[in-house]
Design a protein around this motif. Structure first.
Motif, PDB file in Angstrom:
ATOM      1  N   ASP A   1       0.864  -1.183   0.000  1.00 50.21           N
ATOM      2  CA  ASP A   1       0.000   0.000   0.000  1.00 50.21           C
ATOM      3  C   ASP A   1       0.899   1.231   0.000  1.00 50.21           C
ATOM      4  OD1 ASP A   1      -1.867   2.132   0.810  1.00 50.21           O
ATOM      5  OD2 ASP A   1      -3.240   0.458   1.186  1.00 50.21           O
TER       6      ASP A   1
ATOM      7  N   ASP B   1      -3.320  -2.919  -2.271  1.00 51.67           N
ATOM      8  CA  ASP B   1      -4.244  -1.792  -2.412  1.00 51.67           C
ATOM      9  C   ASP B   1      -4.534  -1.578  -3.895  1.00 51.67           C
ATOM     10  OD1 ASP B   1      -5.750   0.479  -1.496  1.00 51.67           O
ATOM     11  OD2 ASP B   1      -4.163   1.727  -2.321  1.00 51.67           O
ATOM     12  N   TYR B   2      -5.732  -1.140  -4.215  1.00 52.68           N
ATOM     13  CA  TYR B   2      -6.076  -0.936  -5.618  1.00 52.68           C
ATOM     14  C   TYR B   2      -5.462   0.340  -6.168  1.00 52.68           C
ATOM     15  CZ  TYR B   2      -8.608   0.345  -9.806  1.00 52.68           C
ATOM     16  OH  TYR B   2      -8.910   0.731 -11.076  1.00 52.68           O
ATOM     17  N   ARG B   3      -5.659   1.477  -5.461  1.00 50.85           N
ATOM     18  CA  ARG B   3      -5.199   2.767  -5.981  1.00 50.85           C
ATOM     19  C   ARG B   3      -3.754   3.025  -5.562  1.00 50.85           C
ATOM     20  NH1 ARG B   3      -8.858   6.331  -8.134  1.00 50.85           N
ATOM     21  NH2 ARG B   3     -11.058   5.749  -7.971  1.00 50.85           N
ATOM     22  N   MET B   4      -2.818   2.745  -6.471  1.00 52.19           N
ATOM     23  CA  MET B   4      -1.411   3.052  -6.239  1.00 52.19           C
ATOM     24  C   MET B   4      -0.837   3.679  -7.497  1.00 52.19           C
ATOM     25  SD  MET B   4       0.117  -0.210  -4.116  1.00 52.19           S
ATOM     26  CE  MET B   4      -0.250  -1.418  -5.412  1.00 52.19           C
ATOM     27  N   PRO B   5       0.073   4.650  -7.373  1.00 48.26           N
ATOM     28  CA  PRO B   5       0.676   5.252  -8.567  1.00 48.26           C
ATOM     29  C   PRO B   5       1.597   4.284  -9.277  1.00 48.26           C
ATOM     30  CG  PRO B   5       1.753   6.056  -6.572  1.00 48.26           C
ATOM     31  CD  PRO B   5       0.567   5.236  -6.123  1.00 48.26           C
TER      32      PRO B   5
ATOM     33  N   ASN C   1      -1.148  -0.064 -10.403  1.00 49.03           N
ATOM     34  CA  ASN C   1      -2.260  -0.269  -9.470  1.00 49.03           C
ATOM     35  C   ASN C   1      -2.278  -1.718  -8.976  1.00 49.03           C
ATOM     36  OD1 ASN C   1      -3.755  -1.938 -11.285  1.00 49.03           O
ATOM     37  ND2 ASN C   1      -4.694  -0.144 -12.236  1.00 49.03           N
TER      38      ASN C   1
ATOM     39  N   THR D   1      -9.790  -2.161  -1.274  1.00 50.80           N
ATOM     40  CA  THR D   1     -10.425  -1.113  -2.068  1.00 50.80           C
ATOM     41  C   THR D   1     -11.277  -0.204  -1.197  1.00 50.80           C
ATOM     42  OG1 THR D   1     -12.481  -2.321  -2.503  1.00 50.80           O
ATOM     43  CG2 THR D   1     -10.631  -2.741  -3.991  1.00 50.80           C
TER      44      THR D   1
ATOM     45  N   ASP E   1     -14.482   1.884  -5.381  1.00 50.77           N
ATOM     46  CA  ASP E   1     -13.702   1.061  -6.307  1.00 50.77           C
ATOM     47  C   ASP E   1     -14.195  -0.377  -6.397  1.00 50.77           C
ATOM     48  OD1 ASP E   1     -11.968   3.189  -6.819  1.00 50.77           O
ATOM     49  OD2 ASP E   1     -10.752   2.708  -5.055  1.00 50.77           O
TER      50      ASP E   1
ATOM     51  N   ALA F   1     -13.866  -2.028  -9.732  1.00 45.24           N
ATOM     52  CA  ALA F   1     -12.507  -2.471 -10.043  1.00 45.24           C
ATOM     53  C   ALA F   1     -12.210  -3.801  -9.371  1.00 45.24           C
ATOM     54  CB  ALA F   1     -11.500  -1.416  -9.585  1.00 45.24           C
TER      55      ALA F   1
END
Length: 557
Positions: free
Chosen positions: A15, A67-71, A74, A95, A99, A102
């Motif tokens: 994460d 984690d889904y949202r990562m720079p 993802n 998530t 999300d 996703a």
């Protein structure tokens, strides 16, 4: 001398939010810290580096939580790459509520086992039960017991190929060593074996098997080969989609159920690299993933799965239905579901039999993908299985040529797959073309192709030929026991009522039910049934329907 303790399984969490990362690791350590090692990373790239290091050190990874949202990368993209390093690790996506779409996509795309919503408080209710279930599934898999199995063999040895294929299709991780490489020779010397003994299997505890039989290999890597009981409510013969469907529904509805499979669960569908028209998987699912989920689901409900057991006879002893194995042992039940599917027909041309497993393969043989890199691959067949294989091997090979006897693909292949193939440059479709002859000494070296309309022939260099032609039922062992049609498929229900007459020897007052064979209490599901629809979805449905009829049959006994 005592063997060193095996390393604790790893729970990896990734994460990019430091606060969330610390919180996840804290909660995991509190519950699982004594039995597992908790590893955390702050990005997908960092997590992949950690996984590679764990792979090199031989440490098992049980669960990956991303984690889904990562720079940069993802969670879905990370899990796709993590699967290549630790395919048996269970995967979960973390998530936010927004999300969830996703997360659902991830379940289809990368076979995610679960997704967890932020926040997960209290962890006792929303985190720990999910992780407990994933750890149980990982521990129950043969991977946990056979992570360090070493297999030494020759690239062009049919027995070596069969051993690799058996392990791969049953999702048993192993390390392959060729006798042509120094490490392979070193292992042979250490095991006191020679190249004449291949395949040679070395287990984690140092046990050495030379050219083992399928059942011997299966047993040593942790697969179940012997039944726990002598008598069951239901025996399912065949572990394809129909058999797995029957096992899941039979066990979930309280029947003492055992499934018997001669090779690996999944059947022909289990060898498919991508099934894209199966309900509920809009992004497709590999046959191996679908079979693994069904296998775990059947086990969850208490069904036994016996692998590498070849059934050679079916006998009726009063109300009992007895199945005899090739080794002479038997198993009995109140009812039987026959779901043995079909096998690909032999190519039937000069040289093919001698080169089987040495460049000529029946089915996808996905273990050969790496050796196809930069090669010209030929595939025989015009149905979906051949098309799916062409798409898969196009990712590895320099070129893929699909050889189709008919004038087009439209009559035998799904429209979506035809369109997909047309968009993949390495794939060439040659219609009205067959293999006239195969050539090679210790392995396939070339093919003679014939144009069916002109009769013209040409010889092309080739090391890999994959055959997907027709389907022959494996029902010779049922000769004289149940009625079959002229091609060997098993007749059921209305198909048994010729001119309104019931089957010869039928003693019941009622007619046979829809999926019932000419022997009461023996039902048939999937491709082996006469006039069945050759689709995964219909096979699963017939497996479920057969269990409903089994209940009805048991109720009248």
């Amino acid at each position: 001398m005592t063997s060193p303790a095996r390393p604790r399984p790893v729970l990896l969490t990734v994460d990019d939010d430091p606060q969330v990362s610390r919180a996840v690791a804290r909660d995991l350590r509190r519950r699982f810290g004594e039995d597992c090692r908790i590893v955390r990373a702050s990005s997908g790239v960092e997590a992949l580096e950690a996984l590679r290091e764990l792979k090199l050190r031989g440490e098992p990874v049980a669960v990956v939580l991303a984690d889904y949202r990562m720079p940069q990368m993802n969670g879905i993209e990370f899990l796709e790459q993590a699967m290549d390093l630790f395919p048996r690790a269970r995967r979960a996506l973390l998530t936010a509520y927004a999300d969830t779409d996703a997360a659902i996509a991830a379940i289809n795309l990368v076979d995610v086992d679960a997704y967890l919503l932020k926040p997960w408080d209290p962890p006792e209710e929303k985190l720990y039960p999910v992780l407990d279930s994933m750890l149980d599934a990982w521990r129950a898999s043969p991977a946990a017991a056979a992570e360090d199995v070493k297999l030494v063999g020759h690239r062009w040895s049919p027995a070596s190929f069969r051993a690799r294929d058996l392990l791969a299709r049953n999702a048993v991780p192993y390390r392959w060593f060729s006798v042509e490489e120094p490490e392979g020779q070193r292992l042979l010397e250490a095991a006191g074996a020679t190249t004449d003994d291949v395949p040679v299997v070395v287990t984690p505890d140092g046990q050495v098997l030379r050219a083992p039989a399928d059942a011997e290999l299966a047993a040593v890597v942790g697969l179940t080969v012997d039944p726990r009981e002598e008598f069951y409510d239901l025996v399912v013969v065949g572990g394809g989609p129909a058999g797995l469907g029957a096992a899941v529904y039979g066990a979930s509805e309280g029947l003492r159920t055992v499934l018997v499979e001669r090779e690996a669960t999944g059947g022909q569908a289990g060898q498919s690299s991508r099934i894209e028209n199966y309900l509920g998987f809009p992004d497709g699912v590999s046959g191996g993933q679908l079979a693994d989920r069904a296998r775990r689901q059947a086990g969850k409900f208490g069904a036994e799965l016996l692998l590498t057991r070849d059934v050679v006879a079916l006998e009726a002893h009063g109300p009992k239905r007895v199945l005899r194995f090739a080794d002479g042992s038997t198993i009995a039940a109140h009812a039987v579901v026959l779901a043995t599917g079909v096998s690909y027909r032999s190519l039937g041309v000069d040289g093919a039999d001698q080169l089987t497993g040495r460049g000529v393969y029946y089915g996808s043989a996905l273990t050969e993908a790496a050796s196809c890199a930069g090669q010209d691959v030929y595939i025989v067949g015009g149905a979906n299985s051949a098309g799916q294989a062409a798409v898969f091997f196009a990712r590895h090979a320099r070129s893929v040529t699909l050889l189709v006897r008919g004038p087009s693909l439209e009559a035998s292949m799904s429209h979506y797959l035809i369109e997909q193939i047309a968009q993949i440059p390495p794939i060439t479709v040659r219609t009205c073309t067959t293999v006239a002859q195969t050539h090679g000494t210790d392995h396939l070296e070339s093919l003679t192709l014939r144009h069916e309309q002109t009769g013209e022939e040409e010889t092309v260099p080739a090391n890999h030929l994959f055959v997907f032609i027709g389907g022959a039922p494996r029902t010779g062992w049922l000769d004289g026991v149940v009625e079959r049609d002229e091609r060997g498929f098993i007749r059921t229900g209305p198909g048994l009522l010729a001119d309104g007459d019931r089957p010869r020897g039928w003693a019941l007052e009622r007619d046979p039910w829809f999926l019932e064979s000419s022997l009461p209490g023996v039902f048939v599901a999937g491709d082996v049934r006469a006039d069945s629809v050759k689709r995964v979805a219909s096979a699963v449905g017939e497996g479920a329907m057969a269990v409903t009829l089994v209940h009805r049959y048991l109720g009248e006994s």
